[in-house]
Structure formats: structure tokens, C-alpha cells
Design an enzyme around this catalytic site. Structure first.
Site, short mmCIF file in Angstrom:
data_model
loop_
_atom_site.label_atom_id
_atom_site.label_comp_id
_atom_site.label_asym_id
_atom_site.label_seq_id
_atom_site.Cartn_x
_atom_site.Cartn_y
_atom_site.Cartn_z
N ASP A 166 0.59 -0.21 13.13
CA ASP A 166 0.93 -1.53 12.59
C ASP A 166 1.24 -2.56 13.67
OD1 ASP A 166 0.62 -0.59 10.00
OD2 ASP A 166 2.74 -0.05 9.79
N ARG A 169 1.95 -9.27 8.88
CA ARG A 169 1.96 -9.01 10.33
C ARG A 169 1.07 -10.00 11.09
NH1 ARG A 169 5.27 -4.74 10.24
NH2 ARG A 169 4.84 -3.10 8.71
N GLY A 173 0.82 -1.21 0.00
CA GLY A 173 0.00 0.00 0.00
C GLY A 173 0.85 1.26 0.00
C1 S3P Z 1 2.79 3.89 6.35
C2 S3P Z 1 1.67 4.42 6.95
C3 S3P Z 1 0.64 3.61 7.61
C4 S3P Z 1 1.14 2.20 7.93
C5 S3P Z 1 1.88 1.60 6.77
C6 S3P Z 1 3.07 2.45 6.37
C7 S3P Z 1 3.75 4.80 5.69
O1 S3P Z 1 -0.47 3.49 6.73
O2 S3P Z 1 0.08 1.37 8.31
O3 S3P Z 1 2.34 0.30 7.10
O4 S3P Z 1 4.87 4.37 5.37
O5 S3P Z 1 3.40 5.97 5.48
P1 S3P Z 1 -1.65 4.59 6.67
O6 S3P Z 1 -1.11 5.82 6.10
O7 S3P Z 1 -2.70 3.95 5.79
O8 S3P Z 1 -2.12 4.73 8.09
#
Ligand code: S3P
Length: 437
Positions: A319, A397, A94
């Protein structure tokens, strides 16, 4: 699928070092790609998620090479990304998707983003909306998901945007889009999230102004920046250290030192909560690495007590909830968590999947809309799984958290697939087997 049963362990003893921070590694590659000249990165996480970012940047004209332990990135300058010939495969990541969408949004580039079954269910509307306001033209699959096609606009339109969800990925996507946009792009963050982007943007020479208004953080970035190449040392990932910290706390007789752990306050709340539960975690040799606070953590087996976790801490440990739930399952008394709706749109629905997984291992868990309520064993081992493996739903995770649960179980805990662990922590099993052996 690569299933494995994780069994009760002897005391965990020794010193380990976890791989580089995933969030910082993505940002190090992306910002280096926008500098003019060669940046060098040490400690980069060589997990699949970060390699997906590297491959996408390479497909857009950035030369990236590994020389021994160091990565060298020949940046193309802000605005210099080229049209990729093929779809960009984001795998499970993501962060790669949302941040690269931001980068592409203000380039004269059209890119298709694809991902695996987990990523293809995750909401992209949260970045589509602000990047659309900046002028990007985005056609997504139903529900605002991947695969999607993004046509960037150059020059893009600077916006001022108040984040409707606490998300460092959305914040970072807008700031990255703002880099190649004339004028000032503003992000208003009512709830602070991890600030690695801000720290590293400043390090590369971006003009960034940080402020506070009515309790919200305001981040202004001046566009059409010029970046000079940097040497970046990536600290160890606190989200990876979390599994070993919890394992050492709950396996009797354990004493583990985890070296070089990033302790940025926007990331480190798990350790605060574990200490509130009675966890013995000491910070040794506090220092700074790559503009981030770092220390070695000495963790000893501890009698844990259930707590009510302050929902305000959620963004700084977002996380780490899956493994916190495992610690809670071994604590004396009740642990209550709330305000965790975002966990439902991570690599899996982490509330539903962890409730089912811990339940299958014999823990007392109740699932609520926005959190879990867990009644711990007070230190007695969990029964473990006997009715088939835990469904980890392509979520690294979940697999690592349930591996840790297996260390304190009678029957062991079987997970259906350990392969996703390589997205963030390729040597997790080797480190675990080394400590327990
Ligand atoms: C991240 C932000 C978080 C986190 C992801 C990494 C980042 O997500 O859960 O593992 O590197 O900016 P969200 O922005 O959706 O909260």
C-alpha cells in the site's frame, strides 16, 4: 467532491500519532464478534472502511458500542452470525468485503454485498473461487465484481488452497471461513503476506499450525473454534505513518517523531527502502502492542538517492508504493520498481493513476506493465499542477500521496477530492496542517 491545493510547506516539526492500523482494526472487530462475551478494543481506527465492517457485523446480530476511546464488542460466538435484513454496504473497503465474505461463507446466512464505484470495479473472483470450493454459493456481477450475493453453507467443506495471488485478504477470507468449518482448513502461501490474521486468531485461542514446505508458508486452522473475549490494543498504522515519514524526508529542515507505529515485518518494508535511499529514520522505544512490534519513528529531512526496489519486498509495502513514488520523484537519480501488477487492482489502478498524477505535477515518470520508473529532481521542488486538479479516482492513498507531493512543489498540487482520505485516515489534513503551521 472536496478539492484542495496542497502548497509548499515550511519545515515539518513536531510529534504526531497516527490512527490505528486499518488491517488490524478490521480483524479486531471480526474476531471479537465471534468470541462469546465482551471484547474491548482500544486504538481502533475510526475510518469509514472500519466503520463499514462494524455496521455489517451489527447487521448480523453483533452489538458494538463505543465507550469513550474504547470499543466494546459483544460477540455471538463462532457460527452465531444472523441473517442481515438488508444489503451490506461495504463503501470503499476491499478488506471489509473479502474478509466478511469469508465469515459469511460458513454461516447459514445469505448476504448481498454492495460498494462504491471504486470497490465495484475490484476483482472478487479471487475469493469467490476458494469460498465456492468450501460450499458457498455466490452470484456476482459480470467480471466477478460487486454487487454480489453470497449464500453460506453450514457446515462448509474444509479445503487446502494454494494462493494464486499474494493476498492477505484472500488468505484471511479462507481462514475466517475455516473457523466455522469442521476439520482443518489449509492455506498455502508461496509469497508471505501480512500475518495479522494469524497473530490475532492465535490470540483469541484458535488452533492454528504454521509451517514451511518448499519455501511456502503453510497455515492450518482447526474449525469449530471457541473464542474467549480479549482486550486488544491496536497499534498505529504504518501505512498512514508512511505519508508523514516521506513528507519529513523530502521537506527541507523537517524533523518529525511519529509515535506508536506498527512495524510488523510483513508491513514495514517501506522504511527499509527509504533507508536504502539514504532516508534518516530511527526507531525509538521498540516495544510490543497487541502482539505486534511497535516503535516511535524519528524522521529527518534527507538527501535521497534513487534505488532499484527489490520486487520481493512488494507484499510487505504493497500500500506504500504511491508515496514511495513521491519520494522517488524527489531523489537524485533513477528509481525502478517492478513486480507490482497487484497495484492495478487496488482502490484505483495505482500505477496508471500515480504515473499520470506525478507527470501532471512535473515529475519524470515512465509507466511499465508492472511498475514505474522515476527520474528524481535531486531535491529540487516539482513544478506542481497548473492544468487542473489531479484525478484521485476515489483512492485515499493517491490523494494523500499527492498532498505530500504538493509540499515540495512551486505551484502546489491540487487534488480533485480529499473526501476519500476519511476511509483510512480521517485526521490526515489536520495533522499535516498542524505540523506545517
Ligand atoms: C489488506 C491486504 C492488502 C492491502 C489492503 C489491506 C488486509 O490487500 O492492500 O489495503 O488487511 O489484509 P491484498 O490482500 O489485496 O493484497
Amino acid at each position: 467532491m472536496r478539492p484542495r491545493r496542497f502548497e509548499a510547506a515550511r519545515p515539518l516539526r513536531g510529534t504526531i500519532r497516527v490512527p490505528g492500523d486499518k488491517s488490524i482494526s478490521h480483524r479486531a472487530l471480526m474476531l471479537s464478534a465471534l468470541a462469546v462475551g465482551e471484547s474491548r478494543i482500544s486504538g481502533l481506527l475510526e475510518g469509514e472502511d472500519v466503520l463499514a465492517t462494524a455496521a455489517a457485523l451489527h447487521a448480523m446480530g453483533v452489538q458494538i458500542e463505543r465507550h469513550g476511546a474504547e470499543w466494546r464488542v459483544h460477540g455471538v460466538g463462532v457460527g452465531g452470525l444472523l441473517q442481515p435484513a438488508n444489503a451490506l454496504d461495504m463503501g470503499n473497503s476491499g478488506t471489509s468485503t473479502r474478509l466478511l465474505m469469508g465469515l459469511v461463507a460458513s454461516h447459514p446466512v445469505t448476504a448481498t454485498f454492495t460498494g462504491d464505484a471504486s470497490l465495484s470495479k475490484r476483482p472478487m473472483g479471487r475469493v469467490i473461487e476458494p469460498l465456492g470450493r468450501m460450499g458457498a454459493d455466490i452470484t456476482a456481477s459480470p467480471g466477478g465484481t460487486l454487487p454480489l450475493m453470497l449464500r453460506g453453507l453450514c457446515p462448509a467443506v474444509p479445503i487446502s488452497y494454494r494462493l494464486p495471488v499474494a493476498s492477505a485478504q484472500v488468505k484471511s477470507a479462507i481462514l475466517l471461513a475455516g473457523l466455522n468449518t469442521p476439520g482443518i482448513t489449509t492455506v498455502i502461501e508461496p509469497v508471505p503476506t501480512r500475518d495479522h490474521s494469524e497473530r490475532m486468531l492465535a490470540g483469541f485461542g484458535a488452533r492454528l499450525e504454521l509451517g514451511d514446505e518448499d519455501g511456502a508458508r503453510i497455515i492450518r486452522i482447526h474449525g469449530q473454534a471457541e473464542f474467549s473475549p480479549q482486550q486488544i490494543a491496536v497499534p498505529g498504522d504504518p501505512s498512514s505513518a508512511a505519508f508523514f515519514a516521506v513528507a519529513a524526508l523530502i521537506v527541507p529542515g523537517s524533523e518529525v517523531v511519529i509515535e506508536n507505529v506498527g512495524l510488523n515485518p510483513t508491513r514495514a518494508a517501506l522504511f527499509t527502502v527509504l533507508r536504502q535511499m539514504g532516508g534518516r529514520i530511527e526507531e525509538l522505544n521498540p516495544r510490543e502492542v497487541g502482539g505486534e512490534p511497535v516503535a516511535d519513528l524519528l524522521v529527518r529531512h534527507s538527501a535521497l538517492t534513487g534505488v532499484e526496489v527489490d520486487p520481493a519486498l512488494a507484499p510487505s509495502m504493497i500500500d506504500e508504493f504511491p508515496v514511495l513514488f513521491v519520494a522517488a520523484a524527489m531523489a537524485q537519480g533513477r528509481t525502478t520498481t517492478s513486480g507490482l501488477e497487484e497495484l492495478r487492482v487496488k482502490e484505483s489502478d495505482r500505477l496508471a493513476v500515480m504515473a499520470a498524477a506525478l507527470g501532471a505535477a512535473g515529475a519524470q515518470v515512465a509507466e511499465r506493465e508492472d511498475g514505474l520508473v522515476i527520474d528524481g529532481t535531486g531535491g529540487d521542488p516539482l513544478p506542481g499542477t497548473t492544468g487542473g486538479p489531479i484525478a484521485t479516482q476515489l483512492d485515499h492513498r493517491i490523494a494523500m500521496s499527492m498532498a505530500v507531493a504538493g509540499l515540495v512543489s512551486h505551484a502546489g498540487v491540487e487534488v480533485d477530492d480529499t473526501r476519500p482520505i476519511a476511509t483510512s485516515f480521517p485526521n490526515f489534513e489536520a495533522l499535516l496542517d498542524g505540523l506545517a503551521g
